[in-house]
Each structure stands twice: as structure tokens, then as C-alpha cells.
Design a protein around this motif. Structure first.
Motif, short mmCIF file in Angstrom:
data_model
loop_
_atom_site.label_atom_id
_atom_site.label_comp_id
_atom_site.label_asym_id
_atom_site.label_seq_id
_atom_site.Cartn_x
_atom_site.Cartn_y
_atom_site.Cartn_z
N ASN A 22 12.50 127.77 -31.46
CA ASN A 22 12.10 129.17 -31.56
C ASN A 22 11.52 129.67 -30.25
O ASN A 22 10.54 130.41 -30.21
N TRP A 23 12.16 129.28 -29.17
CA TRP A 23 11.61 129.59 -27.86
C TRP A 23 12.49 130.58 -27.12
O TRP A 23 13.70 130.39 -27.00
N GLY A 24 11.91 131.65 -26.67
CA GLY A 24 12.60 132.53 -25.73
C GLY A 24 13.47 133.60 -26.32
O GLY A 24 14.18 134.27 -25.60
N SER A 25 13.45 133.81 -27.67
CA SER A 25 14.25 134.89 -28.25
C SER A 25 13.76 135.17 -29.65
O SER A 25 12.71 134.70 -30.07
N SER A 26 14.56 135.94 -30.37
CA SER A 26 14.17 136.34 -31.72
C SER A 26 14.43 135.26 -32.76
O SER A 26 14.08 135.41 -33.91
N HIS A 27 15.10 134.17 -32.39
CA HIS A 27 15.46 133.14 -33.36
C HIS A 27 14.58 131.91 -33.21
O HIS A 27 14.35 131.44 -32.12
N TYR A 75 22.29 138.70 -21.35
CA TYR A 75 21.86 139.88 -22.08
C TYR A 75 23.02 140.86 -22.14
O TYR A 75 23.76 141.03 -21.17
N ASP A 76 23.18 141.55 -23.29
CA ASP A 76 24.26 142.52 -23.39
C ASP A 76 23.87 143.81 -22.69
O ASP A 76 22.78 143.92 -22.11
N SER A 77 24.75 144.81 -22.75
CA SER A 77 24.52 146.04 -22.00
C SER A 77 23.30 146.81 -22.47
O SER A 77 22.75 147.62 -21.74
N SER A 78 22.84 146.55 -23.70
CA SER A 78 21.65 147.23 -24.20
C SER A 78 20.37 146.48 -23.85
O SER A 78 19.28 146.94 -24.17
N GLY A 79 20.51 145.35 -23.18
CA GLY A 79 19.34 144.55 -22.82
C GLY A 79 18.94 143.54 -23.87
O GLY A 79 17.94 142.84 -23.72
N LYS A 80 19.73 143.42 -24.94
CA LYS A 80 19.44 142.45 -25.98
C LYS A 80 20.02 141.10 -25.61
O LYS A 80 21.14 141.00 -25.12
N MET A 81 19.25 140.04 -25.85
CA MET A 81 19.71 138.71 -25.48
C MET A 81 20.94 138.31 -26.30
O MET A 81 20.99 138.51 -27.50
N PHE A 82 21.94 137.77 -25.61
CA PHE A 82 23.15 137.31 -26.28
C PHE A 82 23.16 135.79 -26.40
O PHE A 82 23.56 135.24 -27.42
N GLY A 92 22.76 132.64 -36.86
CA GLY A 92 21.39 132.17 -36.70
C GLY A 92 20.94 132.04 -35.27
O GLY A 92 19.82 131.59 -35.02
N GLN A 93 21.79 132.40 -34.32
CA GLN A 93 21.41 132.29 -32.91
C GLN A 93 21.59 133.65 -32.23
O GLN A 93 22.09 134.60 -32.82
N ASP A 94 21.13 133.73 -30.99
CA ASP A 94 21.35 134.96 -30.23
C ASP A 94 22.84 135.22 -30.11
O ASP A 94 23.63 134.30 -29.94
N GLY A 95 23.22 136.48 -30.17
CA GLY A 95 24.62 136.84 -30.08
C GLY A 95 25.36 136.75 -31.38
O GLY A 95 26.57 136.97 -31.43
N ALA A 96 24.66 136.42 -32.47
CA ALA A 96 25.32 136.35 -33.78
C ALA A 96 25.78 137.74 -34.20
O ALA A 96 25.24 138.76 -33.77
#
Length: 728
Positions: free
Chosen positions: A723-728, A593-600, A226-230
Motif C-alpha cells: 500500500n505504498w505510493g498510490s491509492s491501492h 501518470y496519465d494525462s490527467s495526472g493520475k498514477m497508472f 486492484g492496482q494502479d491503471g485498473a
């Protein structure tokens, strides 16, 4: 024109009764008998009305021609039946069995094939490569799913067993099914569940999960659901380690071509190990060097944690699998020079079967000895520094601390502590001295170096220092102080994990010095009485940090938060602008952020580090000390060097907020005005928000009364950050 009638309530009731009477009469046959009963309505809740689903596979069977049937129940978080699952909601079904390496020709040690998972849904990748990743998806079938209306379902796959003629279906082997459900409720929330079922088809008996190496929960301590990096891969439907293992079997290989940011091919194609262990080792190894994974991938026990509930928790010690070694040891930096073929940029052909030599107990160092028992880095992590006593002589303003350094049962002597000068001043090995009053450290950190060390009784080490060199009196004569001692020591090793005397190189450095030894923080009263519990409020627990970092955090090993805060306390600023306070430093490092630029990882996930209430503003005392955020810039001197003036400080509750909320993106003039109207001390009048704080001398004259916690209560803080600052 149609006539309109207004009916009274009584008229409506009579009309309704009449219609019902007609309806009942219509149900009777012309023989006067009642008609058949209607079909009962569905039992439970529709899937659109629930916030969570859980599938439970109850049975399975395989037809003679290799088609799988799965029976399962679906329930909500409270166990109530859920109906209405659609065929397209079946995100994945994978199917396979236990086998061994001989069946796929990957055995490294003849006569010792490992047990491995064999998929029944394989995909041909060409050139002799294949994978177990051709799983079933509901969207590829028109009539495979039957909803029984009571929360139970039957799924008959239209996809037959396909082993690419590599091995056979075996009804006597322990077999398993992975069912991935991905749906959505009426509120638009995604519902995902991964469920598993293991059984022996020939006897139709349930079996324990085979090849239990790592628990899902171990991975999820960093990859938080449920969080970034899941773990939420391939469309977000595979959310557990166990789901990955069904497709990414040990024999998975394919040719891979790297691409640049524009999608253009880079370099030559190469064979890629697509097994789960291959990818996990490769990803974590590269992520460590890219700054995402917060420790060395060679720390096997981070993931391979001892667990009596896992039948194969010690499988990483097996030393019978070269492919696992090559996941990390595949470069000139990861093998001895005499193993590397520089002309072909690869491991020498004669060295490619690692486990033919590196195997315990008779061969060269295997996995356990190489990574731990005979590894200097690992031994430094289990080296322990214990402060036995501390005394203070008020007349001479002298402190004498006594410590013992141990590595297992071995006492580390003074000759085995790195004595070299530190490149930025002082000594490589030192202890850290400070004091705590009312939760705040008294002074900036003070490193007492090796030159103050002397051999003590029974192999211990005495450290003696005075007010001439350090702020001893300021600390020890502050009312209510608790003296704080921790260490930054480097022990010397022989290259194979054994402690030895330090060896000086020609340039004065110590050639066999190891990394920091573990340091915990010890507290003493002025009279020398040991303080058993920390006097500081614990806003975060080191155990939360260690979920990802274990004991290795930046430039020291530590099991407590106080050791970090001893140096990174509110009295310390960066040289000029910015704070070196622990909250500021940690928060600044946790947008990843991971190597693809997605937030971890995003620092707004408060409870990931702060537990249930460590983020609470109410934990910051009303009379707590302010926090340094830089110094006054007084211009430049004749040589153009900046002249720094008095230290700038921010009130404590405000400092907690602005350790994250920095200008210009997360702090503006409106927010600054609000903070100051609530009693917060933030910025000098007319100053830019890029220079926070007021002069310390001005702060001392103020009766600071912050009221932030009055409105910003725990629940409100969590809601504001949820719900601030990412997709979650």
C-alpha cells in the motif's frame, strides 16, 4: 436513592429461567394452543462481513410497457450467499440488444451493415448526437430492490426502455443486461462486481455473449485489477471491458470541447466518437505519444489477440467500418499527403469513406495488410536472428560467429542488412558480445558492427572479431564463462513489408531501413557447444513485460530478458553518476501518470513484473558481483571538464534495493546506516547519498557478506510495498 442488589451466579440462573418461562407462557393463546412460528432468520452472510461479492443473474423479463425485472443471486468468494445488499449498492444497470448499422444509419458499405449493440437506455446529446449511456442507478429509486434474505434479490427498474425513437424493442433479438454492484463492507473496503446476462426475451432462453471481440482478461493484462491503471471508471464501478460496451455503442457521438489546465475552452468544438472502439483507439494512440502506452497503437494484435473462444476475434480485419480507421488516421501524420485537406485541417471529403477503397481482398491495403502483412514495422517484429555457431581460436584470440536472419520463409542476405554508420559511433547494425559467469556479465557490452560481417554459407552471415578491437580474451578466458551473443540488426524493406536490398541516400543514410529485428540471446561454451538454457537467474520474465510491451521495448525487439541485461549489466554506469544496470533503468521508467495526472503504474507493484518470487533477495547469490553506480568525481581540468576517476560500486543485494530507493525521498541516512550494519556496501564515509558506491578497488579487498534477505523475506517485501505510493 435506588437500592442496588448484587446477585450470585445461582440467583442469576434462576431469574433467567423464570423470565424464559414467562416468555414461553406469553406465547400461548388463552385457549392453551402454541402461537405461530416466527419468520426464519436470513441465510448466509451479511454483506458487511465479506471481502468480495459476485452477482449471478438468473432470469429477466420485460413488461409490455418496457420495464425490466432482473432476478439475481449474490455470493462471496467461496460461493456462500450474501444478504443485506442495499438499493444504493446497485451502481448501474444497462440493457440492450443486438442490431445492425442500418437501424441507426451508420452503414459505410451499402448492403453490408455490421452487427452492433443497441442500447435501450439512450441519452440525447443534442444536434443529432446521442449515446447509450443513460443507465439505471439504484440511488434514483425508492423501492426497486427486494432482498429475499437468502442471497437472492429481485430488481424492478423504474426506468423504461427509451430508444429515442431510433429503433424498436425486439423481443426476438439476443438481448443483454449489465449489472454493476458497488458496496462496502464493515472494514471500509469497496466491493465491486460487474455481471452479465444474455437471453432471448420472446423464448426466455439463455444466449451466448454476442459480438465477442476482445476478452476482459486481455485488457486486464495491462489494466490490472486492484492496482494502479485498473479499469475502474465512472466512480470506480465499471471495471471490465464488457461493461463499457453496453453504453459506448458504435453509434455514440457527441460534440466535445477541449479545456486547458484552468478549465478554459481551447480550440473549436469537434465531433467525438464515443464508441468503445473509438475511445480505446484514441486513448491508446495518444497515450503512446505521451509515453504511457508502451508501444505503437498500430499493433492491433496487442488487444485483438487470436482466441478460439471469441466468436469475432478477427473482426478488426473486416474493412467495413470507416469510423474505426478515423480513430487513428485522423491527422496529416497518419494519412498520405494526397488524402489531407490542409486548408480545412481535415481528411479530404472525397477520402472520408476509407473502406470504399481500403478493403481486402480486392481493394488497397486493408487493416490486416496495412498493419501487418504489408507493413515494414510489423515485418521487422517477426524477423528472426538465429546464431548457428560460435568458435574461438585462443592463439589468435579470434571469435567467429555465424548467424542466419530470416523473415518468414525468406533468408535475409547481407545486402539486405543496413550497413550505415551509427550517429553515436559504430554501426547501425551490429551484434552484441559478452560472457556470463555465476549469473554476472563479465564486461560492459560490446557492439560488433557491420564492418565485421561477411557473407557465409547458404545465405548465412559470418561475424569475425579479435582481441585487437574487443575484450575477446577477457571474456573467453574467464573460468566458467558462457559466451553470450545477441543482435541489433536493421533489415531493409520495400515500404510494403517485403525484404529488399538496402538503398543508400545522398547523405549516406539508408532510405529503406526498418526498425530493429527481433533478437534473442544465444549462449555457447568456449569450445563452441551451444548452451540450450540461460545460465542467468531470471528475476523477471519477458512474458510479464510483454503483457504491455509485446516484443517492442524501447530500442529493440526481444523475447528474452538477457538481451537487455547484456548491455544493461552491473559493469556499466552512466557517464558520471547513476547506474545503467537493468534493474535501475527499468525501475526508473515505471512510475507512470496519465494525462490527467493520475498514477497508472507504480514500481512498487513487484509481482506485476517479477511473478511469484522474482523480486526475492534470496535469488541474489552471496558472492554475486557488485553493481556500478557511477564514477569518482575528481574535479575539473583546466578547460572546466569533469575528471572522472575510478568506478563506484554497490553490493548486489543493496543495489537491488537502491535501484528504487533513491535519495532524498526513499533513502535517508537512517536507512543507509541500517543497510551498512547488515553488511551492505552503499556509500563512502562522509559522501552524500546522491553519490552511491565505493571505489571498485576498495570493494575487491572486502569480504562482503550481506544479510538483507535474513529479515527481508518475500512475504515481508510484498507487505512493505503493498500500500505504498498510490491509492491501492
Amino acid at each position: 436513592m435506588m437500592n442496588k442488589f448484587n446477585l450470585s451466579a445461582a440467583s442469576k440462573a434462576l431469574l433467567t429461567a423464570g423470565l424464559l418461562s414467562l416468555a414461553v407462557t406469553g406465547c400461548s393463546g388463552d385457549d392453551g394452543k402454541n402461537g405461530e412460528d416466527g419468520k426464519p432468520g436470513p441465510v448466509g452472510k451479511p454483506i458487511g462481513a465479506v471481502s468480495q461479492v459476485k452477482a449471478d443473474i438468473t432470469s429477466a423479463s420485460v413488461s409490455e410497457d418496457g420495464f425490466l425485472t432482473v432476478n439475481f443471486n449474490l455470493a462471496d468468494a467461496n460461493g456462500a450467499a450474501v444478504f443485506g445488499l442495499q438499493q444504493n449498492d446497485i451502481g448501474a444497470v444497462s440493457f440492450g440488444r443486438m442490431g445492425n448499422e442500418d437501424e441507426v444509419g451508420t452503414t459505410d458499405i451499402e448492403g453490408s451493415p455490421r452487427e452492433i449493440w443497441l442500447s435501450y437506455f439512450n441519452k440525447d446529446k443534442g444536434e443529432g448526437h446521442y449515446t447509450g449511456s443513460s443507465y439505471f442507478q439504484g440511488k434514483n429509486c425508492e423501492d426497486c430492490l427486494t432482498d429475499n434474505g437468502d442471497g437472492s434479490y429481485t430488481l424492478v427498474l423504474n426506468k423504461a426502455v427509451d430508444t429515442l425513437d431510433k429503433y424498436a424493442f425486439d423481443a426476438d433479438a439476443t438481448s443483454g443486461i449489465y449489472l454493476g454492484v458497488k458496496s462496502a463492507n464493515d472494514a471500509g473496503s469497496t466491493l465491486v462486481d460487474n455481471s452479465f446476462f444474455y437471453w432471448q426475451p420472446s423464448s426466455d432462453t439463455a444466449q451466448d455473449k454476442p459480438k465477442a471481440v476482445i476478452a476482459n482478461e486481455t485488457c486486464q493484462s495491462c489494466h490490472r485489477p486492484g492496482q494502479d491503471g485498473a479499469l475502474a471508471l465512472h466512480g470506480g464501478k465499471h471495471v471490465t471491458l464488457e461493461s463499457c460496451t453496453f453504453c459506448h455503442a458504435d453509434y455514440n457521438t457527441y460534440m466535445k470541447q477541449d479545456k486547458d489546465e484552468d478549465g478554459n475552452a481551447v480550440g473549436e468544438p469537434y465531433q467525438f466518437d464515443g464508441s468503445i472502439k473509438g475511445m480505446a483507439h484514441d486513448i491508446h494512440s495518444h497515450s503512446y505519444y505521451n509515453g504511457i502506452y508502451p508501444q505503437s497503437a498500430s499493433n492491433c494484435l496487442t488487444c485483438h489477440q487470436p482466441d478460439e473462444n471469441l466468436a469475432m476475434a478477427d473482426a478488426w480485419k473486416g474493412d467495413i467500418d470507416t469510423a474505426t480507421c478515423m480513430n487513428c488516421h485522423n491527422s496529416p501524420y497518419a494519412v498520405p499527403s494526397w488524402h489531407w485537406d490542409p486548408d480545412n485541417n481535415q481528411i479530404q471529403e472525397s477520402k472520408k469513406n476509407c473502406v470504399s477503397c481500403h478493403n481486402d481482398p480486392d481493394g488497397y491495403r486493408g487493416a490486416e495488410r496495412g498493419h501487418y502483412a504489408e507493413n515494414d514495422n510489423a515485418q521487422a517484429a517477426v524477423t528472426k536472428v538465429t546464431f548457428n555457431s560460435m568458435s574461438y581460436d585462443a592463439a589468435s584470440k579470434t571469435v567467429v560467429a555465424n548467424m542466419t536472419v530470416t523473415n518468414g520463409d525468406t533468408t535475409v542476405t547481407l545486402a539486405q542488412i543496413d550497413p550505415s554508420p551509427y550517429k553515436y559511433g559504430g554501426y547501425t547494425s551490429a551484434i552484441v558480445f559478452n560472457g556470463v559467469v555465476d549469473d554476472d556479465f563479465v564486461v560492459n557490452y560490446q557492439k560488433v558492427g557491420y564492418d565485421k560481417f561477411a557473407a557465409g554459407a547458404e545465405g548465412s552471415i559470418d561475424v569475425t572479431f579479435t582481441d585487437a578491437d574487443y575484450k575477446v580474451a577477457e571474456v573467453m578466458e574467464t573460468e566458467g564463462v558462457k559466451a553470450a551473443l545477441s543482435s541489433q540488426l536493421h533489415v531493409c524493406f520495400d515500404g510494403k513489408g517485403a525484404v529488399e536490398d538496402c538503398k543508400e541516400a545522398t547523405d549516406g543514410s539508408i532510405s529503406n531501413s526498418g526498425p530493429y529485428a527481433v533478437s534473442d540471446t544465444f549462449y555457447f561454451e568456449v569450445d563452441g557447444t551451444k548452451v540450450e538454457d540461460t545460465p542467468r537467474v531470471q528475476h523477471a520474465a519477458m512474458t510479464d513485460c510483454q503483457q504491455c510491451h509485446t516484443t517492442d521495448i524501447k530500442h529493440r525487439f526481444s523475447n528474452d530478458m538477457d538481451g537487455c541485461a547484456t548491455c544493461h549489466n552491473g559493469t556499466r554506469d552512466k557517464k558520471g553518476t547513476g547506474s545503467s544496470n537493468l534493474a535501475y533503468i527499468v525501475h526508473s521508467k515505471h512510475y507512470l501518470y496519465d494525462s490527467s495526472g493520475k498514477m497508472f503504474f507504480k514500481k512498487a507493484e513487484c509481482q506485476a513484473c517479477h511473478g511469484e518470487d522474482g523480486f526475492s533477495l534470496s535469488k541474489i547469490k552471496g558472492d554475486a558481483a557488485p553493481v556500478a553506480f557511477g564514477k569518482e568525481n575528481l574535479g575539473t581540468d583546466a578547460e572546466g571538464k569533469t575528471i572522472w576517476g575510478e568506478q563506484l560500486v554497490v553490493s548486489p543485494q543493496t543495489a537491488a534495493c537502491v535501484s528504487c530507493h533513491q535519495a532524498p525521498y526513499a533513502l535517508d541516512s537512517s536507512a543507509a546506516s541500517h543497510i551498512q550494519s547488515m553488511g551492505g556496501i552503499l556509500v563512502q564515509e562522509g559522501a552524500s547519498l546522491s553519490t552511491l558506491g565505493i571505489p571498485a578497488s576498495e570493494y575487491e579487498a572486502l569480504d562482503v557478506q550481506e544479510t538483507c534477505a535474513t529479515c527481508h523475506k518475500d512475504a515481508a517485501l510484498l507487505d512493505a510495498h503493498s500500500n505504498w505510493g498510490s491509492s491501492h
